[in-house]
Every structure is written in C-alpha cells, then in structure tokens.
Design a protein around this motif. Structure first.
Motif, PDB file in Angstrom:
ATOM      1  N   ILE A  26      35.493 -50.867  21.402  1.00 19.38           N
ATOM      2  CA  ILE A  26      36.700 -50.236  21.928  1.00 19.38           C
ATOM      3  C   ILE A  26      37.922 -51.086  21.599  1.00 19.38           C
ATOM      4  CG2 ILE A  26      37.916 -49.527  24.023  1.00 19.38           C
ATOM      5  CD1 ILE A  26      35.602 -47.682  23.284  1.00 19.38           C
ATOM      6  N   PHE A  27      38.884 -50.483  20.913  1.00 17.16           N
ATOM      7  CA  PHE A  27      40.162 -51.100  20.540  1.00 17.16           C
ATOM      8  C   PHE A  27      41.210 -50.408  21.409  1.00 17.16           C
ATOM      9  CE2 PHE A  27      42.850 -52.762  16.881  1.00 17.16           C
ATOM     10  CZ  PHE A  27      44.072 -52.253  17.309  1.00 17.16           C
ATOM     11  N   ILE A  50      48.239 -55.542  32.670  1.00 17.15           N
ATOM     12  CA  ILE A  50      47.331 -54.576  32.041  1.00 17.15           C
ATOM     13  C   ILE A  50      46.378 -55.299  31.093  1.00 17.15           C
ATOM     14  CG2 ILE A  50      47.198 -52.597  30.474  1.00 17.15           C
ATOM     15  CD1 ILE A  50      49.963 -51.723  31.670  1.00 17.15           C
ATOM     16  N   ALA A  51      46.915 -56.228  30.307  1.00 15.25           N
ATOM     17  CA  ALA A  51      46.074 -56.976  29.363  1.00 15.25           C
ATOM     18  C   ALA A  51      45.009 -57.778  30.086  1.00 15.25           C
ATOM     19  CB  ALA A  51      46.940 -57.897  28.509  1.00 15.25           C
ATOM     20  N   SER A  52      45.366 -58.340  31.230  1.00 10.69           N
ATOM     21  CA  SER A  52      44.406 -59.138  31.994  1.00 10.69           C
ATOM     22  C   SER A  52      43.225 -58.283  32.463  1.00 10.69           C
ATOM     23  CB  SER A  52      45.092 -59.780  33.200  1.00 10.69           C
ATOM     24  OG  SER A  52      44.173 -60.495  33.979  1.00 10.69           O
ATOM     25  N   ILE A  53      43.508 -57.073  32.932  1.00 12.22           N
ATOM     26  CA  ILE A  53      42.429 -56.184  33.382  1.00 12.22           C
ATOM     27  C   ILE A  53      41.561 -55.767  32.203  1.00 12.22           C
ATOM     28  CG2 ILE A  53      41.870 -53.992  34.508  1.00 12.22           C
ATOM     29  CD1 ILE A  53      44.537 -54.214  36.017  1.00 12.22           C
ATOM     30  N   LEU A  54      42.201 -55.381  31.097  1.00 12.55           N
ATOM     31  CA  LEU A  54      41.450 -54.989  29.904  1.00 12.55           C
ATOM     32  C   LEU A  54      40.544 -56.124  29.434  1.00 12.55           C
ATOM     33  CD1 LEU A  54      44.309 -53.193  27.931  1.00 12.55           C
ATOM     34  CD2 LEU A  54      42.229 -52.086  28.789  1.00 12.55           C
ATOM     35  N   ASP A  55      41.068 -57.330  29.480  1.00 15.74           N
ATOM     36  CA  ASP A  55      40.307 -58.508  29.071  1.00 15.74           C
ATOM     37  C   ASP A  55      39.118 -58.728  30.000  1.00 15.74           C
ATOM     38  OD1 ASP A  55      39.697 -60.885  27.674  1.00 15.74           O
ATOM     39  OD2 ASP A  55      40.923 -62.076  29.043  1.00 15.74           O
ATOM     40  N   ASP A  56      39.371 -58.693  31.302  1.00 15.09           N
ATOM     41  CA  ASP A  56      38.302 -58.908  32.284  1.00 15.09           C
ATOM     42  C   ASP A  56      37.207 -57.850  32.166  1.00 15.09           C
ATOM     43  OD1 ASP A  56      39.627 -61.121  33.251  1.00 15.09           O
ATOM     44  OD2 ASP A  56      40.443 -60.109  35.024  1.00 15.09           O
ATOM     45  N   MET A  57      37.588 -56.644  31.777  1.00 16.16           N
ATOM     46  CA  MET A  57      36.613 -55.554  31.666  1.00 16.16           C
ATOM     47  C   MET A  57      35.728 -55.681  30.429  1.00 16.16           C
ATOM     48  SD  MET A  57      38.920 -52.281  32.840  1.00 16.16           S
ATOM     49  CE  MET A  57      37.632 -51.070  32.483  1.00 16.16           C
ATOM     50  N   GLY A  58      36.136 -56.509  29.485  1.00 15.93           N
ATOM     51  CA  GLY A  58      35.331 -56.680  28.281  1.00 15.93           C
ATOM     52  C   GLY A  58      35.757 -55.824  27.107  1.00 15.93           C
ATOM     53  N   THR A  59      37.005 -55.346  27.105  1.00 16.55           N
ATOM     54  CA  THR A  59      37.529 -54.563  25.990  1.00 16.55           C
ATOM     55  C   THR A  59      37.484 -55.415  24.723  1.00 16.55           C
ATOM     56  OG1 THR A  59      38.999 -53.466  27.566  1.00 16.55           O
ATOM     57  CG2 THR A  59      39.495 -53.186  25.213  1.00 16.55           C
ATOM     58  N   HIS A  60      37.056 -54.849  23.616  1.00 10.59           N
ATOM     59  CA  HIS A  60      36.803 -55.647  22.419  1.00 10.59           C
ATOM     60  C   HIS A  60      38.070 -56.121  21.723  1.00 10.59           C
ATOM     61  CE1 HIS A  60      33.185 -53.126  23.070  1.00 10.59           C
ATOM     62  NE2 HIS A  60      32.593 -54.283  22.874  1.00 10.59           N
ATOM     63  N   VAL A  61      39.094 -55.251  21.658  1.00  9.19           N
ATOM     64  CA  VAL A  61      40.368 -55.625  21.029  1.00  9.19           C
ATOM     65  C   VAL A  61      41.505 -55.052  21.872  1.00  9.19           C
ATOM     66  CG1 VAL A  61      41.806 -55.514  18.949  1.00  9.19           C
ATOM     67  CG2 VAL A  61      39.313 -55.499  18.723  1.00  9.19           C
ATOM     68  N   ALA A  83      46.589 -66.027  26.616  1.00 14.11           N
ATOM     69  CA  ALA A  83      46.008 -65.941  27.954  1.00 14.11           C
ATOM     70  C   ALA A  83      44.681 -65.194  28.026  1.00 14.11           C
ATOM     71  CB  ALA A  83      47.002 -65.266  28.900  1.00 14.11           C
ATOM     72  N   THR A  84      44.314 -64.467  26.971  1.00 16.08           N
ATOM     73  CA  THR A  84      43.106 -63.644  27.029  1.00 16.08           C
ATOM     74  C   THR A  84      42.004 -64.215  26.155  1.00 16.08           C
ATOM     75  OG1 THR A  84      44.011 -62.229  25.294  1.00 16.08           O
ATOM     76  CG2 THR A  84      44.334 -61.499  27.558  1.00 16.08           C
ATOM     77  N   SER A  85      40.774 -63.855  26.495  1.00 18.70           N
ATOM     78  CA  SER A  85      39.633 -64.341  25.717  1.00 18.70           C
ATOM     79  C   SER A  85      39.188 -63.332  24.661  1.00 18.70           C
ATOM     80  CB  SER A  85      38.455 -64.651  26.651  1.00 18.70           C
ATOM     81  OG  SER A  85      38.073 -63.498  27.386  1.00 18.70           O
ATOM     82  N   THR A  86      39.630 -62.088  24.775  1.00 17.94           N
ATOM     83  CA  THR A  86      39.257 -61.073  23.801  1.00 17.94           C
ATOM     84  C   THR A  86      40.134 -61.171  22.566  1.00 17.94           C
ATOM     85  OG1 THR A  86      38.713 -58.729  23.579  1.00 17.94           O
ATOM     86  CG2 THR A  86      40.828 -59.240  24.572  1.00 17.94           C
ATOM     87  N   THR A  87      39.797 -60.424  21.525  1.00 13.95           N
ATOM     88  CA  THR A  87      40.618 -60.387  20.310  1.00 13.95           C
ATOM     89  C   THR A  87      41.921 -59.660  20.598  1.00 13.95           C
ATOM     90  OG1 THR A  87      38.672 -60.372  18.879  1.00 13.95           O
ATOM     91  CG2 THR A  87      40.727 -59.555  17.929  1.00 13.95           C
ATOM     92  N   VAL A  88      43.044 -60.288  20.235  1.00 17.54           N
ATOM     93  CA  VAL A  88      44.355 -59.667  20.408  1.00 17.54           C
ATOM     94  C   VAL A  88      44.914 -59.340  19.030  1.00 17.54           C
ATOM     95  CG1 VAL A  88      46.725 -59.982  21.233  1.00 17.54           C
ATOM     96  CG2 VAL A  88      44.784 -60.797  22.599  1.00 17.54           C
TER      97      VAL A  88
END
Length: 399
Positions: A26-27, A50-61, A83-88
């Motif tokens: 999911i991008f 919004i980015a923080s929630i998307l990141d915490d949920m495991g969104t891929h990009v 600030a996020t661990s997912t791909t930005v």
C-alpha cells in the motif's frame, strides 16, 4: 499484539476464490494527491499527525508531498522522512530542480512523472513524445545515480497510445527505475481493460509495477484491485478516497478488500482504519458520507427488521462476515426508525435494563415506527422514554 489473529474461514459461495493476489503493498498519497482535493490544505501539524498514524499502522510507502512546491512543503516532507520508519516518497516532475528538491528533503523514494498522452503532451507539458521520453530517462538516471529508489509514472497512461507507452516503459526500465507507476489520471479505466494494460506493462519491464487509479466513474478501488490481479505489486490510495476531482482509490476500501476478500495479509493494522478516517475527515474538512464503505456511519448499522433480526442471531447473516466492525476499529449499531422490527427493540430495551413482555415490545415497536416515519431521530434515550410511557417493567437490582 499489533494485529488481530487472521480469520481462517472464508465465505462459501460462487465467488469464494482467494488465490488471485499473492502480494499487495500500500502506497498512501493522502498527503500529496489527497491534499490536492479542491479547498483542502493540510497544515504542517496535520501532515505530521496523519503520517504518524499511517506509519504506526504499517503503511508501506507514504508520499509526503511535492518538495519543490514551497519551503513549507519541503520542511514538512523532510520532517516526515526523519520521523517515520516507513518509506517516505517525494514527488517531482522530470525537471532537475524538482528532483534535487526531493533528494535534498531526505526521502528514500523519488516519484518522477511525465505526461505521455498526446493531449497532455500538447496542451499541458508542451513537449513532443521524444522530448518527454528523453526527459524521463534523464530523470530516472538522476534519481538512481543519487542512490534513491526511483518510481516513474507515465502520466495519463490510460489515454496513451499503447506503442508509445511500451517505448517509455522499456526506456525507463533500461535506465534503471525501480518502480513503474501506471496512473489512470482522468479515471477512464475499467477493471478488465486496466487489467490488460497492467499485464502488458508487466511483460515489458523488470521493474515492479504500481497503480494509481482515480474515481471519476466510481471505479477506482475496483481498478486498483484489478491491477493487483494483473501483476502489480502495489497500489496508490488515499484515506477516504480524497484527491483530485472525484478522488482516488480509498485506502480503507482497498486494504479491507485485500484482507477480507482476497485473504492477503497486507501487514497493516486495520484496527486503526476508522480512527485514521476520522482524523483525515477533520483535517481535510471533507465529511465522510454515511454510506461510505468500511468507514461510513452506516457501514455496520442496521435498521431493517429482517436484517437486524438476522444480525442479532448471527452477524454473518447480513454483514460480509470476513470483515467485522472490530477489524476496522468500529462498532455495530442497531438503528431505530421506520423499518425497525421487534428483535431490535427487544434487544435495546433489554440493554437498557427493561424486561418487556411480547405485547410491550410490539407496542414500543409501533411507537418507534410511527415516530420514525415522521423523520424523528429515535435515540436510545427516546426509546427508554417510550418504555416508561407504557410502564415496561425494569429488571430488579439484586445486592
């Protein structure tokens, strides 16, 4: 534990095949294409939340924005990348200053795009086919030479001549792009035709394929799923489907269809979907329609007597079964109104501590139907008032 234990059983019936999709990433483009919704503007704080929630949920990009657009946009993209661990991802035209701004923002992925349909080449990009192809190749090389992941989009690909589409796909693939995104920019695709196009592209590239579908004819989510079936590994979505014109494929619809209908483990914590939808609703000032799939207030609500009675007995009777309110962080509601039956009324009266007789249930049901027919909202408190009016007995409290 981050996720609910996956359901094992799938519904039985004529459409019970779940083998079409093996991988589905999911991008999310809520912060970029979603913000392009008319009269929508996210603040720096909005984007970070919004980015923080998307990141915490495991969104891929997470496509955080268009860095060259403004200094504020650049800073927001940079901070989200930090600030996020997912791909930005950052968006860029096939223009050096755009690409450099995206690279300087610190994103891991740069999404470059060029028009490929004749109408956009002539009246938007103002370039010939060869110029667009040359700029596309140069842009991909600039991104890959910098060590970033490259995604290339032939914009308006669904209105592009197939032979030229293949030329562009092969050229950027040879230049080293990691991803090719296929955007149905004006929402004209249909699921079968889109499937064929995605399958064709997959046969002409070693890059991974991504799809971006618009909802001008209400087909965005269906087209995204068709893209996965044809071999795409990823789809671009936005929360609540917000975006240009009629919007994009909706995050919540695509994720839950993958999880529940195709039995694909996306890795996303679906229990926060309702929370995410409500945050984006508030920040975008775009109300969620009551009948919106998955996150609308009616998605797990029942008023009809037959439906409510079935759901009280077994929720699988008149809900998908493979998608429950708990899976998306929502709650089931039995709504009282013109179509309410005795089963709902009895259930709600007992919830309120009453012990109604059959005759009393029928009388209260009549009162609910009469008021509902007059468009009166029948709240839980109003129901209790009806019960008191006809002296329905309350349960004894034992100490």
């Amino acid at each position: 534990m981050r996720r609910l234990r996956r359901r094992i059983e799938f519904f039985q019936g004529t459409l019970d095949s779940t083998s079409e999709i093996s991988e589905a990433r999911i991008f999310d483009t809520t912060l970029r294409d979603g913000e392009q919704s008319p009269r929508t503007s996210f603040s720096y704080e909005d984007k970070r939340e919004i980015a923080s929630i998307l990141d915490d949920m495991g969104t891929h990009v997470i496509e955080a924005g268009f860095p060259v657009n403004s200094e504020a946009e650049f800073e927001a993209v940079r901070d989200i990348a930090d600030a996020t661990s997912t791909t930005v991802c950052g968006l860029a035209r096939v223009v050096d200053k755009d690409i450099d701004a995206a690279l300087d923002s610190g994103v891991e992925m740069v999404h470059v795009f060029a028009s490929t349909s004749d109408v956009q080449l002539q009246d938007s990009m103002h370039a010939t086919r060869q110029e667009a192809l040359d700029r596309s190749v140069a842009a991909v090389e600039r991104v890959t030479d910098a060590g970033a992941t490259c995604m290339f989009s032939p914009m308006d690909v669904t209105r592009t001549e197939e032979s030229f589409m293949i030329d562009v796909v092969e050229a950027v693939s040879e230049a080293g792009t990691d991803w090719i995104n296929l955007p149905d920019t004006c929402g004209v695709a249909t699921p079968r035709r889109f499937y064929d196009m995605v399958e064709t592209v997959c046969s002409h590239t070693n890059a991974r394929v991504d799809v971006h579908t618009h909802d001008d004819f209400g087909l965005a989510s269906a087209n995204a799923l068709s893209g996965y079936e044809a071999g795409a590994a990823q789809a671009q979505v936005s929360v609540n489907g917000i975006g240009e014109r009629a919007g994009n494929a909706a995050y919540e619809e695509v994720v839950m269809a993958l999880e529940s209908l195709y039995n694909v483990d996306t890795g996303i914590d679906t229990r926060r979907i309702t929370e995410l939808a409500q945050v984006v609703e508030a920040k975008s000032d775009m109300p969620i329609p009551a009948n919106k799939p998955v996150v609308g207030s009616n998605a797990f609500s029942h008023e009809s007597g037959i439906h409510a009675a079935g759901v009280i007995e077994n929720s699988d009777t008149f809900e998908p079964g493979v998608m429950t309110p708990e899976m998306v962080g929502a709650t089931r509601q039995l709504v009282l109104g013109k179509h309410t039956g005795t089963h709902s009324v009895r259930e709600r009266l007992e919830d309120a501590g009453f012990e109604p007789t059959e005759a009393e249930v029928r009388e209260v049901t009549r009162m609910v139907k009469d008021r509902g027919a007059e468009n009166e909202e029948i709240t839980f408190e109003r129901l209790k008032q009806f019960a008191k009016e006809i002296d329905v007995r309350r349960e004894e409290v034992r100490i």
